[in-house]
Structures are given as structure tokens and as C-alpha cells.
Scaffold this motif. Structure first.
Motif, mmCIF file in Angstrom:
data_model
loop_
_atom_site.group_PDB
_atom_site.id
_atom_site.type_symbol
_atom_site.label_atom_id
_atom_site.label_comp_id
_atom_site.label_asym_id
_atom_site.label_seq_id
_atom_site.Cartn_x
_atom_site.Cartn_y
_atom_site.Cartn_z
ATOM 1 N N ILE A 144 51.935 41.039 47.134
ATOM 2 C CA ILE A 144 50.879 41.761 46.422
ATOM 3 C C ILE A 144 50.980 41.435 44.934
ATOM 4 C CG2 ILE A 144 50.025 44.038 45.729
ATOM 5 C CD1 ILE A 144 50.758 45.109 48.427
ATOM 6 N N THR A 145 49.860 40.990 44.356
ATOM 7 C CA THR A 145 49.831 40.631 42.945
ATOM 8 C C THR A 145 48.579 41.196 42.284
ATOM 9 O OG1 THR A 145 48.678 38.543 43.414
ATOM 10 C CG2 THR A 145 51.090 38.477 43.359
ATOM 11 N N ALA A 146 48.607 41.228 40.963
ATOM 12 C CA ALA A 146 47.439 41.644 40.180
ATOM 13 C C ALA A 146 47.255 40.646 39.052
ATOM 14 C CB ALA A 146 47.635 43.049 39.622
ATOM 15 N N ASN A 147 46.027 40.159 38.899
ATOM 16 C CA ASN A 147 45.738 39.180 37.855
ATOM 17 C C ASN A 147 44.368 39.459 37.261
ATOM 18 O OD1 ASN A 147 45.933 36.886 36.200
ATOM 19 N ND2 ASN A 147 44.955 35.591 37.739
ATOM 20 N N GLU A 148 44.341 39.810 35.987
ATOM 21 C CA GLU A 148 43.092 40.093 35.278
ATOM 22 C C GLU A 148 42.236 41.112 36.034
ATOM 23 O OE1 GLU A 148 41.106 36.468 34.358
ATOM 24 O OE2 GLU A 148 42.663 35.773 32.981
ATOM 25 N N GLY A 149 42.884 42.157 36.514
ATOM 26 C CA GLY A 149 42.157 43.233 37.173
ATOM 27 C C GLY A 149 41.846 43.015 38.633
ATOM 28 N N ILE A 150 42.241 41.867 39.196
ATOM 29 C CA ILE A 150 41.993 41.572 40.608
ATOM 30 C C ILE A 150 43.293 41.756 41.391
ATOM 31 C CG2 ILE A 150 41.239 39.849 42.290
ATOM 32 C CD1 ILE A 150 39.651 38.521 40.069
ATOM 33 N N TRP A 151 43.262 42.643 42.355
ATOM 34 C CA TRP A 151 44.428 42.876 43.211
ATOM 35 C C TRP A 151 44.330 41.983 44.448
ATOM 36 C CZ3 TRP A 151 48.718 45.662 42.173
ATOM 37 C CH2 TRP A 151 48.667 46.546 41.092
ATOM 38 N N THR A 152 45.451 41.352 44.810
ATOM 39 C CA THR A 152 45.473 40.430 45.950
ATOM 40 C C THR A 152 46.656 40.735 46.861
ATOM 41 O OG1 THR A 152 44.467 38.666 44.624
ATOM 42 C CG2 THR A 152 45.580 38.012 46.660
ATOM 43 N N ALA A 153 46.383 40.754 48.151
ATOM 44 C CA ALA A 153 47.446 40.884 49.157
ATOM 45 C C ALA A 153 47.372 39.676 50.083
ATOM 46 C CB ALA A 153 47.286 42.176 49.957
ATOM 47 N N THR A 154 48.515 39.059 50.355
ATOM 48 C CA THR A 154 48.574 37.893 51.236
ATOM 49 C C THR A 154 49.611 38.147 52.328
ATOM 50 O OG1 THR A 154 48.073 36.465 49.340
ATOM 51 C CG2 THR A 154 48.875 35.390 51.332
ATOM 52 N N TRP A 155 49.227 37.908 53.559
ATOM 53 C CA TRP A 155 50.137 38.150 54.679
ATOM 54 C C TRP A 155 49.740 37.270 55.852
ATOM 55 C CZ3 TRP A 155 45.849 40.897 53.570
ATOM 56 C CH2 TRP A 155 44.965 41.208 54.613
ATOM 57 N N GLU A 157 48.958 37.168 59.987
ATOM 58 C CA GLU A 157 48.589 37.967 61.151
ATOM 59 C C GLU A 157 47.875 37.047 62.135
ATOM 60 O OE1 GLU A 157 45.915 42.002 62.103
ATOM 61 O OE2 GLU A 157 46.501 41.516 60.048
ATOM 62 N N ASN A 158 48.170 37.171 63.388
ATOM 63 C CA ASN A 158 47.560 36.304 64.419
ATOM 64 C C ASN A 158 47.902 34.827 64.201
ATOM 65 O OD1 ASN A 158 46.085 38.634 65.403
ATOM 66 N ND2 ASN A 158 44.675 38.325 63.689
ATOM 67 N N GLY A 159 49.001 34.554 63.484
ATOM 68 C CA GLY A 159 49.362 33.175 63.165
ATOM 69 C C GLY A 159 48.557 32.602 62.027
ATOM 70 N N VAL A 160 47.741 33.419 61.378
ATOM 71 C CA VAL A 160 46.819 32.988 60.324
ATOM 72 C C VAL A 160 47.202 33.639 58.996
ATOM 73 C CG1 VAL A 160 44.399 33.112 59.564
ATOM 74 C CG2 VAL A 160 44.939 32.663 61.968
ATOM 75 N N THR A 161 46.995 32.913 57.904
ATOM 76 C CA THR A 161 47.241 33.481 56.580
ATOM 77 C C THR A 161 45.979 34.160 56.074
ATOM 78 O OG1 THR A 161 48.859 31.764 56.034
ATOM 79 C CG2 THR A 161 47.910 32.996 54.202
ATOM 80 N N TYR A 162 46.104 35.430 55.728
ATOM 81 C CA TYR A 162 44.986 36.208 55.192
ATOM 82 C C TYR A 162 45.276 36.541 53.733
ATOM 83 C CZ TYR A 162 43.533 36.922 60.049
ATOM 84 O OH TYR A 162 43.123 36.724 61.348
ATOM 85 N N ALA A 163 44.252 36.423 52.882
ATOM 86 C CA ALA A 163 44.370 36.785 51.470
ATOM 87 C C ALA A 163 43.198 37.687 51.114
ATOM 88 C CB ALA A 163 44.380 35.547 50.584
ATOM 89 N N LEU A 164 43.493 38.937 50.809
ATOM 90 C CA LEU A 164 42.474 39.937 50.493
ATOM 91 C C LEU A 164 42.458 40.182 48.987
ATOM 92 C CD1 LEU A 164 40.449 42.187 51.419
ATOM 93 C CD2 LEU A 164 42.443 43.703 51.569
ATOM 94 N N ASP A 165 41.276 40.037 48.376
ATOM 95 C CA ASP A 165 41.094 40.291 46.945
ATOM 96 C C ASP A 165 40.187 41.492 46.751
ATOM 97 O OD1 ASP A 165 42.568 38.034 46.369
ATOM 98 O OD2 ASP A 165 40.820 36.756 46.070
ATOM 99 N N VAL A 166 40.553 42.363 45.824
ATOM 100 C CA VAL A 166 39.738 43.531 45.484
ATOM 101 C C VAL A 166 39.602 43.607 43.969
ATOM 102 C CG1 VAL A 166 39.504 46.029 45.609
ATOM 103 C CG2 VAL A 166 40.513 44.789 47.527
ATOM 104 N N GLU A 167 38.349 43.703 43.500
ATOM 105 C CA GLU A 167 38.086 43.782 42.062
ATOM 106 C C GLU A 167 37.099 44.909 41.794
ATOM 107 O OE1 GLU A 167 36.527 40.974 38.334
ATOM 108 O OE2 GLU A 167 36.302 40.304 40.413
ATOM 109 N N CYS A 168 37.403 45.737 40.805
ATOM 110 C CA CYS A 168 36.502 46.818 40.428
ATOM 111 C C CYS A 168 35.454 46.302 39.454
ATOM 112 C CB CYS A 168 37.282 47.967 39.793
ATOM 113 S SG CYS A 168 38.216 48.954 40.991
#
Length: 204
Positions: A144-155, A157-168
Motif C-alpha cells: 500500500i502506497t500513497a503518491n500525490e494524493g493517490i492511494w494504491t494497493a497491489t496484491w 489474487e487468482n494468480g493475477v496481480t491487481y493494482a487498485l488506485d483511489v483518488e479524491c
């Protein structure tokens, strides 16, 4: 659980070793080859990870039905298991793109923008172990990281890499003051299918 693979090309700059300079070397001595001091670029060929497809019974039909027709069709063509937010405001008009090895989802509301990248491509570098995340997202080790107000989670699942970004929409929004919203949205992701699952009664 495997560590998080590098989803994009990582350039590792290793300084070339230079011989110790002898202060007594006469000026006429030939200089060192400038090329010897250039960074060494190490790359690795991408590896296609083995995908584990969830059972058809786990498809969230309500979320799938809420997707616009174009997005739903892209989800069915996806080469990776597609996760999407379950919040209806994020399913109203998303952009969902399915390519050979990856799929992406993007949506926004008046207050937030959400994007999710799903890829089965990995890059493995000799001698460099996969990064092991110190956080937990969806019961998996995560980064989990934060860069210039954008939060990102990478993990993984199902053998696949998922990267979720959330920005207000507003950098000062309390919702993005911590990773709480990111974790909440990650926990709410639901499975809507892909080429590896056949949903009874589903039309192409």
C-alpha cells in the motif's frame, strides 16, 4: 503466498566498477572508456502467470447486470478474472478495457476516481526475490502506497496481480487522508467473470 511481482519493466542501474585512479599517471595516458561508466540496464522477459479461475457460482450477477453492455462484454472477453467495485455509482458508466494479458477498470463519481488494473504478466529477475507486501488486502499480502494524493494497493489474487488506485476529487478530502477508503473499496470488490468461466444463460 507468492510475493508481488513487478508488473512493469524495472530498470536497475548498477554503476560500473572503475579502477582506482593513480595520481601519478602521466597526462598522456589514455583516459578510461566513457562507456564503462554507463548504467547497466537489466531487463527480464515477461512471464505469463497461471490464472486460477473462480467458480461460476461466485460471479456477482447483480454487479454484472449493473454494468453497461459494452463494459459487460469486455468483462466476458477478459483473459483474467475481472473484479469491479460493488457500489452502483461506480458501475453506472465505467470504462472497462480487456486486452491479451490484462484488463483495466476505471470509474469516477463527484468525489472519487477509482481504477483497477488486472494483469497476468510477471517479470522475474535472477537473484531478486519477489517483493513481499507488509499489509493485507483481501486476505493477501499487499503493498500500500500513497503518491500525490493517490492511494494504491497491489496484491495477488487468482494468480493475477491487481493494482487498485483511489483518488479524491479534492486533495484535502478527509476520505483520502488515510488508506481507510482504499481498503474499504478493495474489500467490496466483486467477481464478474472472464473467458475462463461460463455463466449459465449468459449471452455473448
Amino acid at each position: 503466498m507468492r510475493g508481488i511481482p513487478t508488473a512493469v519493466v524495472v530498470l536497475l542501474s548498477l554503476s560500473a566498477a572503475l579502477a582506482a585512479c593513480d595520481q601519478a599517471v602521466p597526462p598522456s595516458e589514455a583516459p578510461l572508456d566513457p562507456a564503462a561508466a554507463q548504467p547497466l540496464i537489466i531487463t527480464a522477459a515477461p512471464v505469463i502467470a497461471d490464472v486460477t479461475w473462480p467458480p461460476a457460482a461466485s460471479v456477482d450477477r447483480s454487479a454484472l447486470a449493473a454494468l453497461p453492455r459494452t463494459a459487460a462484454r469486455a468483462a466476458r472477453r477478459s483473459q483474467v478474472p475481472v473484479l469491479v467495485p460493488s457500489r452502483r455509482e461506480l458501475l453506472a458508466a465505467p470504462v472497462l478495457v480487456a486486452k491479451e494479458h490484462w484488463t483495466s477498470f476505471w470509474a469516477k463519481t463527484e468525489s472519487i476516481s477509482v481504477s483497477l488494473t488486472m494483469t497476468r504478466l510477471e517479470r522475474r529477475y535472477p537473484g531478486i526475490p519477489p517483493f513481499q507486501g507488509t499489509h493485507t488486502v483481501r486476505e493477501a499480502p499487499a503493498l500500500i502506497t500513497a503518491n500525490e494524493g493517490i492511494w494504491t494497493a497491489t496484491w495477488i489474487e487468482n494468480g493475477v496481480t491487481y493494482a487498485l488506485d483511489v483518488e479524491c476529487a479534492s486533495p484535502e478530502a478527509p476520505a483520502c487522508a488515510s488508506d481507510a477508503l482504499l481498503r474499504e473499496l478493495a474489500s467490496e470488490l466483486v467477481y464478474v467473470g472472464g473467458v475462463g468461466v461460463k455463466i449459465p444463460g449468459d449471452r455473448p
